[in-house]
Design a protein around this motif. Structure first.
Motif, PDB file in Angstrom:
ATOM      1  N   MET A   1      29.634 -52.022 -12.862  1.00 19.57           N
ATOM      2  CA  MET A   1      29.431 -52.237 -11.630  1.00 19.57           C
ATOM      3  C   MET A   1      30.197 -51.198 -10.705  1.00 19.57           C
ATOM      4  O   MET A   1      31.053 -50.651 -11.032  1.00 19.57           O
ATOM      5  CB  MET A   1      30.297 -53.642 -11.362  1.00 19.57           C
ATOM      6  CG  MET A   1      29.889 -54.738 -12.161  1.00 19.57           C
ATOM      7  SD  MET A   1      28.129 -55.103 -12.122  1.00 19.57           S
ATOM      8  CE  MET A   1      27.785 -55.602 -13.738  1.00 19.57           C
ATOM      9  N   ALA A   2      29.613 -51.025  -9.431  1.00 23.42           N
ATOM     10  CA  ALA A   2      29.794 -50.278  -8.751  1.00 23.42           C
ATOM     11  C   ALA A   2      29.700 -50.674  -7.127  1.00 23.42           C
ATOM     12  O   ALA A   2      29.208 -51.605  -6.844  1.00 23.42           O
ATOM     13  CB  ALA A   2      29.257 -48.889  -8.852  1.00 23.42           C
ATOM     14  N   LYS A   3      30.835 -50.154  -6.210  1.00 26.75           N
ATOM     15  CA  LYS A   3      30.870 -50.375  -5.051  1.00 26.75           C
ATOM     16  C   LYS A   3      30.923 -49.201  -4.199  1.00 26.75           C
ATOM     17  O   LYS A   3      31.340 -48.160  -4.654  1.00 26.75           O
ATOM     18  CB  LYS A   3      32.253 -51.311  -4.563  1.00 26.75           C
ATOM     19  CG  LYS A   3      32.373 -52.625  -5.048  1.00 26.75           C
ATOM     20  CD  LYS A   3      33.317 -53.195  -4.411  1.00 26.75           C
ATOM     21  CE  LYS A   3      33.731 -54.782  -4.994  1.00 26.75           C
ATOM     22  NZ  LYS A   3      32.894 -55.627  -4.264  1.00 26.75           N
ATOM     23  N   ALA A   4      30.065 -49.210  -2.953  1.00 28.42           N
ATOM     24  CA  ALA A   4      30.139 -48.032  -2.155  1.00 28.42           C
ATOM     25  C   ALA A   4      31.405 -47.441  -1.785  1.00 28.42           C
ATOM     26  O   ALA A   4      32.395 -48.193  -1.252  1.00 28.42           O
ATOM     27  CB  ALA A   4      29.232 -48.476  -0.927  1.00 28.42           C
ATOM     28  N   VAL A   5      31.774 -46.184  -2.095  1.00 28.22           N
ATOM     29  CA  VAL A   5      33.394 -45.768  -1.617  1.00 28.22           C
ATOM     30  C   VAL A   5      32.829 -45.090  -0.248  1.00 28.22           C
ATOM     31  O   VAL A   5      33.894 -45.109   0.616  1.00 28.22           O
ATOM     32  CB  VAL A   5      33.182 -44.508  -2.697  1.00 28.22           C
ATOM     33  CG1 VAL A   5      34.482 -43.981  -2.361  1.00 28.22           C
ATOM     34  CG2 VAL A   5      33.497 -45.187  -3.928  1.00 28.22           C
ATOM     35  N   PHE A   6      31.773 -44.411  -0.008  1.00 29.70           N
ATOM     36  CA  PHE A   6      31.517 -43.690   1.397  1.00 29.70           C
ATOM     37  C   PHE A   6      30.417 -44.743   2.380  1.00 29.70           C
ATOM     38  O   PHE A   6      29.937 -45.649   1.483  1.00 29.70           O
ATOM     39  CB  PHE A   6      31.056 -42.399   1.301  1.00 29.70           C
ATOM     40  CG  PHE A   6      31.879 -41.537   0.488  1.00 29.70           C
ATOM     41  CD1 PHE A   6      33.177 -40.981   0.737  1.00 29.70           C
ATOM     42  CD2 PHE A   6      31.698 -41.080  -1.069  1.00 29.70           C
ATOM     43  CE1 PHE A   6      33.986 -40.451   0.103  1.00 29.70           C
ATOM     44  CE2 PHE A   6      32.639 -40.659  -1.759  1.00 29.70           C
ATOM     45  CZ  PHE A   6      33.562 -40.082  -1.105  1.00 29.70           C
ATOM     46  N   HIS A   7      30.199 -44.328   3.641  1.00 29.96           N
ATOM     47  CA  HIS A   7      29.302 -45.086   4.187  1.00 29.96           C
ATOM     48  C   HIS A   7      28.399 -43.900   5.091  1.00 29.96           C
ATOM     49  O   HIS A   7      28.687 -42.816   5.278  1.00 29.96           O
ATOM     50  CB  HIS A   7      30.002 -45.972   5.289  1.00 29.96           C
ATOM     51  CG  HIS A   7      30.891 -45.398   5.986  1.00 29.96           C
ATOM     52  ND1 HIS A   7      30.712 -44.834   7.348  1.00 29.96           N
ATOM     53  CD2 HIS A   7      32.344 -45.323   6.073  1.00 29.96           C
ATOM     54  CE1 HIS A   7      31.804 -44.247   7.812  1.00 29.96           C
ATOM     55  NE2 HIS A   7      32.686 -44.654   7.142  1.00 29.96           N
ATOM     56  N   LYS A   8      27.352 -44.643   5.670  1.00 32.09           N
ATOM     57  CA  LYS A   8      26.404 -43.810   6.229  1.00 32.09           C
ATOM     58  C   LYS A   8      27.053 -43.287   7.358  1.00 32.09           C
ATOM     59  O   LYS A   8      27.711 -43.924   8.300  1.00 32.09           O
ATOM     60  CB  LYS A   8      25.221 -44.724   6.855  1.00 32.09           C
ATOM     61  CG  LYS A   8      24.332 -43.966   7.342  1.00 32.09           C
ATOM     62  CD  LYS A   8      22.981 -44.924   7.661  1.00 32.09           C
ATOM     63  CE  LYS A   8      21.755 -44.225   8.743  1.00 32.09           C
ATOM     64  NZ  LYS A   8      20.810 -45.128   8.967  1.00 32.09           N
ATOM     65  N   GLY A   9      26.750 -41.933   7.703  1.00 31.77           N
ATOM     66  CA  GLY A   9      27.528 -41.384   8.870  1.00 31.77           C
ATOM     67  C   GLY A   9      28.808 -40.741   8.731  1.00 31.77           C
ATOM     68  O   GLY A   9      29.220 -40.011   9.647  1.00 31.77           O
ATOM     69  N   GLN A  10      29.425 -41.107   7.483  1.00 28.91           N
ATOM     70  CA  GLN A  10      30.684 -40.371   7.132  1.00 28.91           C
ATOM     71  C   GLN A  10      30.612 -39.066   6.717  1.00 28.91           C
ATOM     72  O   GLN A  10      29.597 -38.333   5.838  1.00 28.91           O
ATOM     73  CB  GLN A  10      31.210 -41.254   6.015  1.00 28.91           C
ATOM     74  CG  GLN A  10      32.803 -40.753   5.850  1.00 28.91           C
ATOM     75  CD  GLN A  10      33.386 -41.601   4.771  1.00 28.91           C
ATOM     76  OE1 GLN A  10      32.814 -42.575   4.277  1.00 28.91           O
ATOM     77  NE2 GLN A  10      34.392 -41.509   4.390  1.00 28.91           N
ATOM     78  N   ARG A  11      31.348 -38.095   7.203  1.00 25.84           N
ATOM     79  CA  ARG A  11      31.467 -36.634   6.717  1.00 25.84           C
ATOM     80  C   ARG A  11      32.218 -36.357   5.719  1.00 25.84           C
ATOM     81  O   ARG A  11      33.302 -36.933   5.393  1.00 25.84           O
ATOM     82  CB  ARG A  11      31.981 -35.793   8.048  1.00 25.84           C
ATOM     83  CG  ARG A  11      31.909 -34.400   7.668  1.00 25.84           C
ATOM     84  CD  ARG A  11      32.442 -33.756   9.026  1.00 25.84           C
ATOM     85  NE  ARG A  11      32.204 -32.296   8.692  1.00 25.84           N
ATOM     86  CZ  ARG A  11      33.358 -31.264   8.755  1.00 25.84           C
ATOM     87  NH1 ARG A  11      34.229 -31.845   8.857  1.00 25.84           N
ATOM     88  NH2 ARG A  11      33.125 -30.197   8.491  1.00 25.84           N
ATOM     89  N   VAL A  12      31.445 -36.138   4.549  1.00 24.53           N
ATOM     90  CA  VAL A  12      32.022 -35.539   3.199  1.00 24.53           C
ATOM     91  C   VAL A  12      31.825 -34.298   2.674  1.00 24.53           C
ATOM     92  O   VAL A  12      30.978 -33.550   3.116  1.00 24.53           O
ATOM     93  CB  VAL A  12      31.238 -36.765   2.287  1.00 24.53           C
ATOM     94  CG1 VAL A  12      31.724 -38.100   2.508  1.00 24.53           C
ATOM     95  CG2 VAL A  12      29.951 -36.427   2.044  1.00 24.53           C
ATOM     96  N   TYR A  13      32.779 -33.809   1.821  1.00 23.49           N
ATOM     97  CA  TYR A  13      32.594 -32.625   1.239  1.00 23.49           C
ATOM     98  C   TYR A  13      31.868 -32.589   0.122  1.00 23.49           C
ATOM     99  O   TYR A  13      32.320 -33.508  -0.997  1.00 23.49           O
ATOM    100  CB  TYR A  13      33.956 -31.902   0.990  1.00 23.49           C
ATOM    101  CG  TYR A  13      34.144 -30.534   0.288  1.00 23.49           C
ATOM    102  CD1 TYR A  13      33.866 -29.533   1.132  1.00 23.49           C
ATOM    103  CD2 TYR A  13      34.262 -30.281  -1.028  1.00 23.49           C
ATOM    104  CE1 TYR A  13      33.796 -28.288   0.584  1.00 23.49           C
ATOM    105  CE2 TYR A  13      34.213 -29.130  -1.411  1.00 23.49           C
ATOM    106  CZ  TYR A  13      33.782 -28.261  -0.670  1.00 23.49           C
ATOM    107  OH  TYR A  13      33.839 -26.725  -1.148  1.00 23.49           O
ATOM    108  N   VAL A  14      30.803 -31.919  -0.258  1.00 18.60           N
ATOM    109  CA  VAL A  14      29.860 -32.129  -1.271  1.00 18.60           C
ATOM    110  C   VAL A  14      30.489 -30.811  -2.264  1.00 18.60           C
ATOM    111  O   VAL A  14      30.350 -29.782  -1.906  1.00 18.60           O
ATOM    112  CB  VAL A  14      28.223 -31.923  -1.160  1.00 18.60           C
ATOM    113  CG1 VAL A  14      27.630 -32.028  -2.182  1.00 18.60           C
ATOM    114  CG2 VAL A  14      28.011 -32.981   0.221  1.00 18.60           C
ATOM    115  N   LYS A  15      31.086 -31.265  -3.423  1.00 14.60           N
ATOM    116  CA  LYS A  15      31.663 -30.421  -4.361  1.00 14.60           C
ATOM    117  C   LYS A  15      30.692 -29.597  -5.168  1.00 14.60           C
ATOM    118  O   LYS A  15      30.859 -28.352  -5.085  1.00 14.60           O
ATOM    119  CB  LYS A  15      32.442 -31.113  -5.350  1.00 14.60           C
ATOM    120  CG  LYS A  15      33.721 -31.983  -4.768  1.00 14.60           C
ATOM    121  CD  LYS A  15      34.538 -32.823  -5.894  1.00 14.60           C
ATOM    122  CE  LYS A  15      35.557 -33.470  -5.257  1.00 14.60           C
ATOM    123  NZ  LYS A  15      35.956 -34.610  -6.213  1.00 14.60           N
ATOM    124  N   PRO A  16      29.408 -30.074  -5.623  1.00 12.93           N
ATOM    125  CA  PRO A  16      28.506 -29.047  -6.396  1.00 12.93           C
ATOM    126  C   PRO A  16      28.015 -28.174  -5.539  1.00 12.93           C
ATOM    127  O   PRO A  16      27.625 -26.940  -5.816  1.00 12.93           O
ATOM    128  CB  PRO A  16      27.633 -29.990  -6.826  1.00 12.93           C
ATOM    129  CG  PRO A  16      28.236 -31.365  -7.050  1.00 12.93           C
ATOM    130  CD  PRO A  16      29.169 -31.354  -5.748  1.00 12.93           C
TER     131      PRO A  16
END
Length: 188
Positions: A1-16
């Motif tokens: 089971m998983a829950k969303a950690v981030f939301h739409k519009g949020q700025r994130v660092y994409v590691k790959p």
């Protein structure tokens, strides 16, 4: 089971990819008969979906608290010493003009030049009330978003739509993208 950690519009660092991006869509993968999604992936517009462990959220500066939590903007009336008596009868509050103050010392804030105020005082008074109450509206938007996230199955469709709109508004306020340079706006 998983829950969303981030939301739409949020700025994130994409590691790959080693770059910053904004989440364009949250994609849950549902399984029939299970109440929570099996996994959640995030579309950042970089060509493929990423999992939560491949992303990192922006860290907030611990020394800089959120405006919604700490500030209380208000309209303060300042004396207009330069106003001529002939103009004063047109103003909603003769002899004064609105100043939206954003700090405890009544220094910072929004002020209007006298010529602008004289042109349309009712409009400026209205704008001052909008600006002074902007933080309250942001608090309401945040509460709607949190309610919809905490109660996804009990939230009516109309309220869920308001929550999405609220998310977009807050994302635009907090994550304003920097303008990109191109050949047309670079001085030669």
């Amino acid at each position: 089971m998983a829950k969303a950690v981030f939301h739409k519009g949020q700025r994130v660092y994409v590691k790959p990819v080693a770059t910053w991006a904004v989440i364009e869509a949250v994609n849950p993968q549902w399984v029939k008969g299970v109440e929570e999604p099996l996994r959640v992936s995030y579309d950042t517009g970089l060509g493929r979906d990423f999992q939560a462990h491949e992303l990192a959220a922006e860290e907030k500066d611990p020394h800089k608290p959120d405006l919604i939590e700490t500030e209380n903007w208000r309209v303060l009336r300042a004396v207009n010493r330069l106003a001529a008596d002939s103009r004063e009868h047109q103003h909603p509050f003769p002899g004064t003009y609105p100043v939206v103050v954003t700090d405890e010392k009544d220094w910072g804030g929004w002020r209007v030049p006298m010529a602008e105020y004289d042109r349309d005082p009712a409009r400026i008074e209205h704008q001052s009330r909008i600006i002074a109450n902007a933080l309250r509206l942001m608090r309401v938007a945040r509460e709607i978003i949190e309610f919809a996230q905490d109660n996804p199955h009990e939230t009516p469709a109309a309220l869920m739509d308001l929550a999405r709109q609220s998310e977009m508004v807050l994302a635009a306020i907090y994550h304003d993208p920097k303008p990109k340079l191109d050949a047309s706006n670079v001085a030669a």
